[in-house]
Scaffold this motif. Structure first.
Motif, mmCIF file in Angstrom:
data_model
loop_
_atom_site.group_PDB
_atom_site.id
_atom_site.type_symbol
_atom_site.label_atom_id
_atom_site.label_comp_id
_atom_site.label_asym_id
_atom_site.label_seq_id
_atom_site.Cartn_x
_atom_site.Cartn_y
_atom_site.Cartn_z
ATOM 1 N N PRO A 175 0.803 -1.235 0.000
ATOM 2 C CA PRO A 175 0.000 0.000 0.000
ATOM 3 C C PRO A 175 0.836 1.286 0.000
ATOM 4 C CG PRO A 175 -0.956 -1.604 1.490
ATOM 5 C CD PRO A 175 0.330 -2.193 1.030
ATOM 6 N N ILE A 176 1.920 1.299 0.753
ATOM 7 C CA ILE A 176 2.739 2.517 0.793
ATOM 8 C C ILE A 176 3.378 2.767 -0.568
ATOM 9 C CG2 ILE A 176 4.799 3.562 1.803
ATOM 10 C CD1 ILE A 176 4.136 2.223 4.410
ATOM 11 N N GLN A 177 3.871 1.697 -1.216
ATOM 12 C CA GLN A 177 4.468 1.852 -2.545
ATOM 13 C C GLN A 177 3.422 2.324 -3.565
ATOM 14 O OE1 GLN A 177 6.013 -2.150 -2.857
ATOM 15 N NE2 GLN A 177 8.130 -1.435 -2.522
ATOM 16 N N GLN A 178 2.208 1.804 -3.429
ATOM 17 C CA GLN A 178 1.142 2.230 -4.337
ATOM 18 C C GLN A 178 0.841 3.717 -4.167
ATOM 19 O OE1 GLN A 178 -2.129 -0.393 -3.484
ATOM 20 N NE2 GLN A 178 -1.306 -2.080 -4.720
ATOM 21 N N GLN A 179 0.829 4.174 -2.924
ATOM 22 C CA GLN A 179 0.574 5.594 -2.672
ATOM 23 C C GLN A 179 1.671 6.465 -3.262
ATOM 24 O OE1 GLN A 179 0.059 6.111 1.528
ATOM 25 N NE2 GLN A 179 -1.864 4.934 1.617
ATOM 26 N N ARG A 180 2.907 6.048 -3.058
ATOM 27 C CA ARG A 180 4.021 6.824 -3.591
ATOM 28 C C ARG A 180 4.001 6.848 -5.113
ATOM 29 N NH1 ARG A 180 8.601 4.302 0.535
ATOM 30 N NH2 ARG A 180 7.961 5.507 2.369
ATOM 31 N N LEU A 181 3.685 5.695 -5.698
ATOM 32 C CA LEU A 181 3.614 5.631 -7.162
ATOM 33 C C LEU A 181 2.474 6.494 -7.694
ATOM 34 C CD1 LEU A 181 4.996 4.281 -9.558
ATOM 35 C CD2 LEU A 181 3.305 2.448 -9.429
ATOM 36 N N GLU A 182 1.373 6.543 -6.938
ATOM 37 C CA GLU A 182 0.248 7.377 -7.354
ATOM 38 C C GLU A 182 0.627 8.854 -7.331
ATOM 39 O OE1 GLU A 182 -3.600 8.320 -8.687
ATOM 40 O OE2 GLU A 182 -2.371 6.500 -8.743
ATOM 41 N N VAL A 183 1.439 9.254 -6.370
ATOM 42 C CA VAL A 183 1.921 10.638 -6.315
ATOM 43 C C VAL A 183 2.755 10.947 -7.557
ATOM 44 C CG1 VAL A 183 3.438 12.242 -5.100
ATOM 45 C CG2 VAL A 183 1.846 10.807 -3.810
ATOM 46 N N ILE A 184 3.627 10.008 -7.926
ATOM 47 C CA ILE A 184 4.446 10.202 -9.137
ATOM 48 C C ILE A 184 3.556 10.333 -10.362
ATOM 49 C CG2 ILE A 184 6.132 9.101 -10.649
ATOM 50 C CD1 ILE A 184 7.362 7.814 -8.161
ATOM 51 N N ARG A 185 2.556 9.443 -10.450
ATOM 52 C CA ARG A 185 1.678 9.479 -11.623
ATOM 53 C C ARG A 185 0.894 10.782 -11.691
ATOM 54 N NH1 ARG A 185 -3.347 9.049 -12.904
ATOM 55 N NH2 ARG A 185 -3.974 8.785 -10.726
ATOM 56 N N GLN A 186 0.301 11.191 -10.577
ATOM 57 C CA GLN A 186 -0.494 12.421 -10.580
ATOM 58 C C GLN A 186 0.370 13.639 -10.880
ATOM 59 O OE1 GLN A 186 -2.614 12.697 -6.878
ATOM 60 N NE2 GLN A 186 -3.956 10.955 -7.333
ATOM 61 N N SER A 187 1.572 13.667 -10.332
ATOM 62 C CA SER A 187 2.466 14.797 -10.602
ATOM 63 C C SER A 187 2.848 14.845 -12.075
ATOM 64 C CB SER A 187 3.729 14.688 -9.733
ATOM 65 O OG SER A 187 3.401 14.714 -8.359
ATOM 66 N N ARG A 190 -3.356 24.726 -2.361
ATOM 67 C CA ARG A 190 -4.253 23.656 -1.929
ATOM 68 C C ARG A 190 -4.705 22.749 -3.062
ATOM 69 N NH1 ARG A 190 -9.126 25.771 -0.007
ATOM 70 N NH2 ARG A 190 -8.612 27.832 -0.767
ATOM 71 N N HIS A 191 -4.944 23.334 -4.226
ATOM 72 C CA HIS A 191 -5.551 22.560 -5.307
ATOM 73 C C HIS A 191 -4.670 22.429 -6.537
ATOM 74 C CE1 HIS A 191 -9.371 22.553 -3.130
ATOM 75 N NE2 HIS A 191 -9.250 23.865 -2.968
ATOM 76 N N GLY A 192 -3.599 23.207 -6.627
ATOM 77 C CA GLY A 192 -2.778 23.179 -7.834
ATOM 78 C C GLY A 192 -3.441 23.950 -8.957
ATOM 79 N N GLU A 214 1.120 13.612 -14.609
ATOM 80 C CA GLU A 214 -0.056 13.980 -15.394
ATOM 81 C C GLU A 214 -0.370 15.467 -15.248
ATOM 82 O OE1 GLU A 214 -3.144 11.346 -14.170
ATOM 83 O OE2 GLU A 214 -2.382 9.653 -15.365
ATOM 84 N N ALA A 215 -0.150 16.019 -14.050
ATOM 85 C CA ALA A 215 -0.373 17.458 -13.857
ATOM 86 C C ALA A 215 0.594 18.273 -14.703
ATOM 87 C CB ALA A 215 -0.224 17.816 -12.377
ATOM 88 N N LEU A 216 1.848 17.830 -14.767
ATOM 89 C CA LEU A 216 2.830 18.527 -15.586
ATOM 90 C C LEU A 216 2.483 18.418 -17.066
ATOM 91 C CD1 LEU A 216 5.439 20.122 -15.647
ATOM 92 C CD2 LEU A 216 6.720 17.980 -15.603
ATOM 93 N N THR A 217 1.996 17.257 -17.474
ATOM 94 C CA THR A 217 1.569 17.087 -18.872
ATOM 95 C C THR A 217 0.388 17.994 -19.190
ATOM 96 O OG1 THR A 217 2.289 14.780 -18.811
ATOM 97 C CG2 THR A 217 0.804 15.410 -20.592
ATOM 98 N N ALA A 218 -0.582 18.077 -18.266
ATOM 99 C CA ALA A 218 -1.741 18.948 -18.488
ATOM 100 C C ALA A 218 -1.318 20.403 -18.583
ATOM 101 C CB ALA A 218 -2.746 18.758 -17.355
ATOM 102 N N LEU A 219 -0.379 20.824 -17.717
ATOM 103 C CA LEU A 219 0.107 22.202 -17.774
ATOM 104 C C LEU A 219 0.781 22.470 -19.109
ATOM 105 C CD1 LEU A 219 0.771 24.933 -16.526
ATOM 106 C CD2 LEU A 219 2.788 23.891 -15.474
ATOM 107 N N LEU A 220 1.586 21.537 -19.570
ATOM 108 C CA LEU A 220 2.256 21.696 -20.857
ATOM 109 C C LEU A 220 1.239 21.817 -21.985
ATOM 110 C CD1 LEU A 220 4.897 21.689 -22.482
ATOM 111 C CD2 LEU A 220 4.774 19.202 -22.526
ATOM 112 N N ASN A 221 0.210 20.988 -21.956
ATOM 113 C CA ASN A 221 -0.830 21.059 -22.986
ATOM 114 C C ASN A 221 -1.562 22.392 -22.943
ATOM 115 O OD1 ASN A 221 -0.277 18.472 -23.910
ATOM 116 N ND2 ASN A 221 -1.764 17.502 -22.551
#
Length: 579
Positions: free
Chosen positions: A238-250, A386-388, A252-259
């Motif tokens: 579970p901890i690894q999944q949470q950390r990986l989810e943070v990487i994924r969301q970050s 708070r929300h990015g 994707e957020a950077l990709t959305a900003l670039l777009n």
């Protein structure tokens, strides 16, 4: 005078050559009118002399226009010829003055004024030529005045000369004023053109910069998100999944900003192109709701969809950009609504389609609503923490609505939630037999199963990718399918490997050393056509994701495009579709 510009007297010669057909009839008309006061032989002589000058003028102008580099001495020659020709023509009003009849005097002054004004208009093209014409006209007019019969002596002659001098002074003043105005206009035009050139160069530089930065940012992002997708399919606590989810969301957020930055750039440059295809509106809205249901559920929000009967139809428009608008509005509504519900409704409106995304959030004061659609604007600095977000989403959404011929507005009040209202000229159309291309490629087999017996497992795949990290990502993404690609590092190696043995599929990067992916694709297609070979499917895997770049990939002969960072589901779907 700018380098390579044509001298003004050359343009003057061109105009005289063009106007010759108009001047000859006017000369004949003047001769006919002169018969009212002058003897026939005198008029005939004047007409013959002027006819000779007009014909010679045509030859002089033709010769001048044939010269490779006419210079100052040619301008002086044209001025001398102009002096003689104008003197010959102005002889007629001088004879009218000498004749002495009142009506002849009126005709003489009218002709003299017309000749002077015509000569003055040529001042901006060539001062020597214009001054020669004015001098000849003044000389003829003064001669006529001096020999006018019946004048009252020196005082009358002096008064007449003063009047004539005043007329020529006015003509010269008007000519010089016109010259100054034209010079200022030319300078202003030159400065405007220079500024336009600078703006074009700056815009081109910005486009190049954005394209380059897009590519350079997407390339490492591909490594981050690609490996995150691969790792997510493996056994994790579970901890690894949470950390990986943070990487994924970050990522994707950077990709959305670039777009978003690229979209703003395209809108500003007027390069945002919309498509017009039929699509199922209710299906698009249903998919949009489904995309945000998990996030809404996490916050305990009720996410509702209401589609009126008139909106359950196939409409003609751009589903990709409409989806972008709806996703942005739903994302904001879910993000900023702490409790209650978010509602997406669709129905008929005054322009055709009316979409409303409403929420039970805190609402907005009127002063804040105007700022909400400004670029890079956040109502509160703490909002970003708070929300990015970059403050670009709503600005882009409104611009897209405008481009689609509609509008996006907000109705809200503090404590009463917010409603974002989209009005678009989308109307139901008849069902077409030709189906529209889906906005996203269908998702292929579930790679988590790792079924090597699936049809894709036996594929012979050639991949051209120069980046070592992206090579590892590509191998890892294809491994669950049982596919082991042969990877080469540039387009030249890809062309050589393609020619060495048959392949079921080529995955082609674009920016590579030695030979890029576009050139390699063109050469493969040319060889296939020359040798009568069946075309090998080629999929472009590129961080070049701007619309014109994707068009260039397809124009070069690629069958499809998957942008970096590579989305695994998108890649598997395109593989299944193309192969």
């Amino acid at each position: 005078m700018s380098v390579g510009a044509e001298p003004g007297f050359v343009e003057l010669a061109r105009l005289r050559q063009r106007d010759a057909r108009m001047i000859l009839p006017l000369t004949a008309l003047a001769a006919v009118g002169a018969l009212a006061w002058l003897p026939g032989p005198v008029v005939l002589t004047w007409f013959a002399v002027n006819l000779a000058f007009r014909l010679t003028s045509d030859l002089v102008c033709r010769g001048l226009l044939r010269l490779p580099a006419p210079g100052r001495r040619h301008e002086i020659g044209l001025a001398a010829f102009t002096f003689a020709g104008t003197a010959a023509y102005a002889a007629l009003p001088a004879l009218f003055l000498i004749q002495g009849e009142p009506t002849a005097l009126i005709a003489a002054m009218a002709m003299s004024a017309a000749i002077a004004l015509s000569a003055g208009s040529e001042l901006t093209a060539s001062r020597p030529v214009a001054l020669a014409a004015l001098g000849a006209t003044a000389g003829a007019l003064i001669t006529g005045l001096l020999f006018t019969p019946g004048h009252d002596g020196l005082p009358a002659s002096a008064a007449a000369l003063i009047a004539v001098t005043g007329m020529f002074a006015y003509v010269l003043q008007a000519a010089f004023h016109r010259e100054a105005v034209e010079r200022r206009l030319a300078l202003a035009l030159s400065q405007a053109q220079a500024q336009e050139a600078k703006a074009d160069a700056a815009n081109a530089a910005k486009s190049t910069f954005l394209a380059t930065m897009s590519h350079e940012i997407r390339t490492p992002l591909n490594g981050v998100l690609g490996m995150a997708q691969v790792m997510a399919r493996g056994p994790l606590d579970p901890i690894q999944q949470q950390r990986l989810e943070v990487i994924r969301q970050s990522g994707e957020a950077l990709t959305a900003l670039l777009n978003n930055v690229l979209d703003i750039s395209k809108i500003e440059a007027g390069q945002m192109e919309l498509e017009s295809i039929p699509f199922d509106l209710a299906e698009l809205l249903s998919h949009a709701r489904a995309a945000f249901l998990p996030l809404a559920a996490e916050k305990g929000l009720d996410l509702k969809l209401e589609v009126a009967a008139e909106a359950r139809a196939t409409v003609q428009g751009d589903p990709t950009r409409l989806r972008q608008v709806v996703y942005n509005l739903l994302s904001n509504a879910v993000k900023f609504t702490p409790a209650g519900e978010v509602r997406l409704s669709a129905g008929a409106g005054p322009r055709g389609l009316r979409l409303v995304v409403s929420d039970t959030g805190p609402g907005l004061a009127p002063a804040d609503q105007a700022r909400l659609f400004q670029r890079f604007s956040q109502l509160d600095a703490s909002t970003t923490r708070r929300h990015g977000g970059s403050g670009l989403g709503l600005a882009i959404a409104r611009q897209l609505c405008w481009l689609m011929g509609g509008d996006l507005r907000l109705e809200s009040a503090p404590g009463q939630g917010a409603s974002f209202i989209v009005e678009l000229p989308l109307h139901p159309v008849r069902e077409l037999k030709v189906e529209a291309a889906p906005a996203e490629a269908p998702v292929g087999p579930d790679p988590a199963e790792g079924d090597a017996s699936a049809p894709l497992a036996a594929l012979r795949v050639l991949a051209a990718e120069d980046n070592p990290i992206n090579q590892k990502v590509l191998r890892a993404l294809l491994a669950p399918l049982g596919v082991e690609p042969q990877i080469v590092e540039d387009g030249a190696q890809a062309l050589e490997a393609w020619a060495a043995q048959p392949w079921d599929l080529v995955l082609m990067d674009v920016r590579m050393p030695v030979m890029d992916g576009l050139e390699a694709t063109r050469r493969i297609r040319a060889r296939e056509q020359a040798e009568g070979l069946a075309p090998t499917p080629i999929i472009g895997l590129s961080a070049d994701a701007m619309a014109h770049q994707v068009e260039a990939l397809l124009a070069a002969g690629m069958d499809a495009h998957v942008a970096k960072p590579i989305d695994a589901a998108r890649l598997y779907g395109v593989l299944e579709k193309v192969v």
